[in-house]
Design a protein around this motif. Structure first.
Motif, mmCIF file in Angstrom:
data_model
loop_
_atom_site.group_PDB
_atom_site.id
_atom_site.type_symbol
_atom_site.label_atom_id
_atom_site.label_comp_id
_atom_site.label_asym_id
_atom_site.label_seq_id
_atom_site.Cartn_x
_atom_site.Cartn_y
_atom_site.Cartn_z
ATOM 1 N N PRO A 150 0.821 -1.218 0.000
ATOM 2 C CA PRO A 150 0.000 0.000 0.000
ATOM 3 C C PRO A 150 0.853 1.265 0.000
ATOM 4 N N ILE A 151 0.493 2.217 -0.832
ATOM 5 C CA ILE A 151 1.164 3.515 -0.870
ATOM 6 C C ILE A 151 0.118 4.592 -1.100
ATOM 7 N N VAL A 152 0.214 5.667 -0.319
ATOM 8 C CA VAL A 152 -0.687 6.813 -0.432
ATOM 9 C C VAL A 152 0.167 8.047 -0.711
ATOM 10 N N LEU A 153 -0.253 8.852 -1.666
ATOM 11 C CA LEU A 153 0.457 10.090 -1.988
ATOM 12 C C LEU A 153 -0.179 11.239 -1.211
ATOM 13 N N LEU A 154 0.675 12.007 -0.540
ATOM 14 C CA LEU A 154 0.228 13.100 0.310
ATOM 15 C C LEU A 154 0.591 14.442 -0.306
ATOM 16 N N ASP A 155 -0.394 15.328 -0.444
ATOM 17 C CA ASP A 155 -0.205 16.714 -0.863
ATOM 18 C C ASP A 155 0.029 16.892 -2.353
ATOM 19 N N ARG A 156 0.548 15.839 -3.038
ATOM 20 C CA ARG A 156 0.844 15.939 -4.459
ATOM 21 C C ARG A 156 0.399 14.669 -5.159
ATOM 22 N N PRO A 205 5.090 25.728 -17.944
ATOM 23 C CA PRO A 205 4.855 24.623 -17.003
ATOM 24 C C PRO A 205 5.890 23.510 -17.073
ATOM 25 N N HIS A 206 6.698 23.458 -18.135
ATOM 26 C CA HIS A 206 7.718 22.409 -18.223
ATOM 27 C C HIS A 206 8.762 22.554 -17.114
ATOM 28 N N GLN A 207 8.847 23.730 -16.481
ATOM 29 C CA GLN A 207 9.808 23.942 -15.398
ATOM 30 C C GLN A 207 9.303 23.413 -14.058
ATOM 31 N N LEU A 208 8.052 23.056 -13.993
ATOM 32 C CA LEU A 208 7.423 22.741 -12.712
ATOM 33 C C LEU A 208 7.318 21.236 -12.525
ATOM 34 N N HIS A 209 7.997 20.694 -11.509
ATOM 35 C CA HIS A 209 8.027 19.256 -11.298
ATOM 36 C C HIS A 209 7.167 18.804 -10.122
ATOM 37 N N LEU A 210 6.388 19.726 -9.549
ATOM 38 C CA LEU A 210 5.472 19.369 -8.462
ATOM 39 C C LEU A 210 4.054 19.741 -8.861
ATOM 40 N N SER A 211 3.114 18.849 -8.611
ATOM 41 C CA SER A 211 1.723 19.104 -8.994
ATOM 42 C C SER A 211 1.144 20.296 -8.248
ATOM 43 N N THR A 212 1.518 20.478 -6.981
ATOM 44 C CA THR A 212 0.989 21.603 -6.220
ATOM 45 C C THR A 212 1.419 22.929 -6.841
ATOM 46 N N VAL A 213 2.679 23.025 -7.195
ATOM 47 C CA VAL A 213 3.200 24.268 -7.783
ATOM 48 C C VAL A 213 2.507 24.548 -9.101
ATOM 49 N N ARG A 214 2.415 23.537 -9.952
ATOM 50 C CA ARG A 214 1.790 23.730 -11.252
ATOM 51 C C ARG A 214 0.328 24.156 -11.101
ATOM 52 N N ASP A 215 -0.415 23.474 -10.242
ATOM 53 C CA ASP A 215 -1.837 23.785 -10.103
ATOM 54 C C ASP A 215 -2.058 25.190 -9.548
ATOM 55 N N ARG A 216 -1.266 25.579 -8.558
ATOM 56 C CA ARG A 216 -1.438 26.918 -7.991
ATOM 57 C C ARG A 216 -1.107 28.007 -9.006
ATOM 58 N N ILE A 217 0.006 27.830 -9.708
ATOM 59 C CA ILE A 217 0.410 28.852 -10.685
ATOM 60 C C ILE A 217 -0.592 28.918 -11.831
ATOM 61 N N GLU A 218 -1.011 27.767 -12.340
ATOM 62 C CA GLU A 218 -1.967 27.778 -13.449
ATOM 63 C C GLU A 218 -3.306 28.361 -13.013
ATOM 64 N N GLY A 219 -3.760 28.027 -11.790
ATOM 65 C CA GLY A 219 -5.012 28.600 -11.288
ATOM 66 C C GLY A 219 -4.911 30.101 -11.136
ATOM 67 N N PHE A 220 -3.781 30.564 -10.615
ATOM 68 C CA PHE A 220 -3.552 31.999 -10.447
ATOM 69 C C PHE A 220 -3.510 32.719 -11.788
ATOM 70 N N LEU A 221 -2.723 32.203 -12.735
ATOM 71 C CA LEU A 221 -2.580 32.885 -14.024
ATOM 72 C C LEU A 221 -3.894 32.933 -14.795
ATOM 73 N N GLU A 222 -4.639 31.836 -14.755
ATOM 74 C CA GLU A 222 -5.916 31.806 -15.477
ATOM 75 C C GLU A 222 -6.899 32.817 -14.905
ATOM 76 N N ALA A 223 -7.038 32.845 -13.579
ATOM 77 C CA ALA A 223 -7.988 33.765 -12.956
ATOM 78 C C ALA A 223 -7.532 35.214 -13.117
ATOM 79 N N ALA A 224 -6.226 35.455 -13.024
ATOM 80 C CA ALA A 224 -5.722 36.823 -13.191
ATOM 81 C C ALA A 224 -5.977 37.323 -14.608
ATOM 82 N N ALA A 225 -5.754 36.453 -15.600
ATOM 83 C CA ALA A 225 -5.987 36.844 -16.986
ATOM 84 C C ALA A 225 -7.459 37.151 -17.230
#
Length: 356
Positions: A150-156, A205-225
Motif C-alpha cells: 500500500p502507498i498513499v500520496l500526500l499533498d501531491r 509549465p515544463h519547469q514545474l516538477h510538483l503538482s501543487t506548484v503547477r496547479d497553484r500557478i496555473e489557477g492563479f494565471l488563469e484567474a488573473a488573466a
C-alpha cells in the motif's frame, strides 16, 4: 561479575506463557494479535505480559506475521510547519488504529526519497505515505504500487499512478488568491515559489516538477488573466530559498519599470523570506506592495502588518492519508481515489488597493 551478566534479561514469549499457564504457541498468538483466542485466555496472557514488562520483538513478529504495524512516511521538508501539521495528523490517526510511524525527510530530493523508501521497505512497514519530490521521476514509486504494498500520496499527485492520493484543491486556491487581488484593483501580480529550477524566471509549465506548484500557478494565471491581469506570467519567479535568494528575486522584481503591485508567496517559508526581503529594501507592506501567502503559519497573524493567507487543511491532509493507508493495510482492494480537500482565504492586513 561482568556488566553484561548483571543486566536484567528481557522477558520472552516463553516467560509470558509460563506466567499465564498457557502454551508458547497460544501466548504468541495473543501477543502477536494474529489469531483468535477466548477472552479469558487473552486476559491471562496480557496480564502476564504486563507483570513481566514484556516488550515484543517487532522484527521477529513482522517476519512471522508479514506485518510490522508500522507506517513509513516520507515528507518533503520536516522543518516546514505545513508538513509538521500533516505528520501530526498521520501520527494521531495511526496511533488510534494501533500503528507506529517511521518518518523520513526527502528534502525535495528524488534520490533521498528513493533511499528513504528503500530503508522503510527494509523495515517491513505495512505501507507508505509519500510526498513525491517530482511528478516526472517516479519509477521507484510506481515499483511500490506494482508490488502490491500500500502507498498513499500526500499533498501531491502523480497522473500515472492510480493509488490513493490526498491533496488540497490547489488550482482553486491559486484562483482565489488572484481574484482577491484583482478585486482590490491589482493587475500586475507576482508569484514567488521555492520549487527548484535553474532559471528563476518562469518560462512555462515544463519547469514545474510538483503538482501543487503547477496547479497553484496555473489557477492563479488563469484567474488573473480573466480579470484583466497584465501578463502576470512575467512576474512569476522560481527557486527562492532560505539562503538569501529571496532578496535578489524581490529586488529584481521591484526594479522592473512596471513592477508588480502585489506578490503571492507559495508557502509560509517563502512568505517569511519575502517579508524580510521587502523590509530590507524599505518596501512597506501593504502601502507599497500587497502580499498574500499560502499556509496560515503562526507568525503570519502576529507580524505588522498581519498577513492575508490561504489556510490549508494540513492536519486533515495527514489524517486522511493515514486513514486511507490503514484501510489498505487491512485489505481494502477497491480502486484508488483522489481525495481533494478545500482551502479558505483568511483576510488580514496585507492587501489594499495598489498605490497610484
Amino acid at each position: 561479575m561482568s556488566e553484561s551478566s548483571s543486566k536484567p534479561r528481557d522477558a520472552t514469549v516463553q516467560d509470558v506463557a509460563r506466567e499465564a499457564g498457557v502454551s508458547k504457541a497460544t501466548a504468541a498468538r495473543v501477543l502477536g494479535g494474529y489469531s483468535v483466542t477466548s477472552p479469558a485466555v487473552r486476559d491471562k496472557v496480557m496480564t502476564a505480559a504486563q507483570s513481566l514488562n514484556y516488550r515484543p520483538n517487532e522484527v521477529a513478529r513482522s517476519m512471522t506475521t508479514g506485518r510490522s504495524r508500522a507506517i513509513g512516511v516520507v515528507v518533503a521538508d520536516v522543518e516546514n510547519p505545513y508538513f509538521g501539521l500533516a505528520v501530526r495528523g498521520i501520527s494521531d490517526v495511526a496511533r488510534a488504529e494501533g500503528f507506529d510511524v517511521i518518518l523520513a525527510n526527502s528534502g525535495e530530493d528524488v534520490e533521498r526519497e528513493r533511499d528513504a523508501i528503500r530503508m522503510l521497505l527494509g523495515k517491513r512497514v505495512d505501507g507508505l505515505i509519500v510526498t513525491p519530490a517530482s511528478v516526472h521521476d517516479t519509477e521507484h514509486l510506481r515499483a511500490v504500487e506494482a508490488s502490491g504494498r500500500p502507498i498513499v500520496l500526500l499533498d501531491r499527485y502523480i497522473p500515472s499512478m492510480s493509488v490513493d492520493t490526498v491533496v488540497a484543491d490547489d488550482r482553486a486556491a491559486g484562483a482565489a488568491v488572484a481574484r482577491r487581488l484583482t478585486e482590490a484593483g491589482h493587475r500586475r501580480i507576482g508569484y514567488v515559489s521555492a520549487t527548484a529550477c535553474d532559471d528563476p524566471v518562469y518560462r512555462g509549465p515544463h519547469q514545474l516538477h510538483l503538482s501543487t506548484v503547477r496547479d497553484r500557478i496555473e489557477g492563479f494565471l488563469e484567474a488573473a488573466a480573466q480579470a484583466g491581469g497584465e501578463g502576470c506570467e512575467r512576474y512569476v519567479r522560481l527557486g527562492v530559498n532560505r539562503l538569501g535568494g529571496g532578496l535578489k528575486i524581490v529586488a529584481d522584481l521591484m526594479a522592473l519599470p512596471d513592477r508588480p503591485t502585489a506578490l503571492i508567496a507559495s508557502d509560509n517559508v517563502v512568505a517569511l523570506e519575502l517579508f524580510k526581503a521587502l523590509r530590507t529594501l524599505g518596501i512597506v507592506i501593504p502601502r507599497d506592495l500587497s502580499l498574500i501567502a499560502f499556509h496560515d503559519a503562526d507568525w503570519t497573524s502576529v507580524t505588522t502588518p498581519s498577513i492575508t493567507v490561504i489556510a490549508q487543511p494540513c492536519y486533515e491532509l495527514g489524517a486522511e492519508s493515514a486513514a486511507a493507508l490503514v484501510r489498505r493495510a487491512r485489505g481494502d482492494t477497491t480502486a484508488g481515489q483522489r481525495i481533494i480537500l478545500q482551502t479558505r482565504l483568511i483576510e488580514r492586513e496585507s492587501v489594499i488597493p495598489p498605490p497610484r
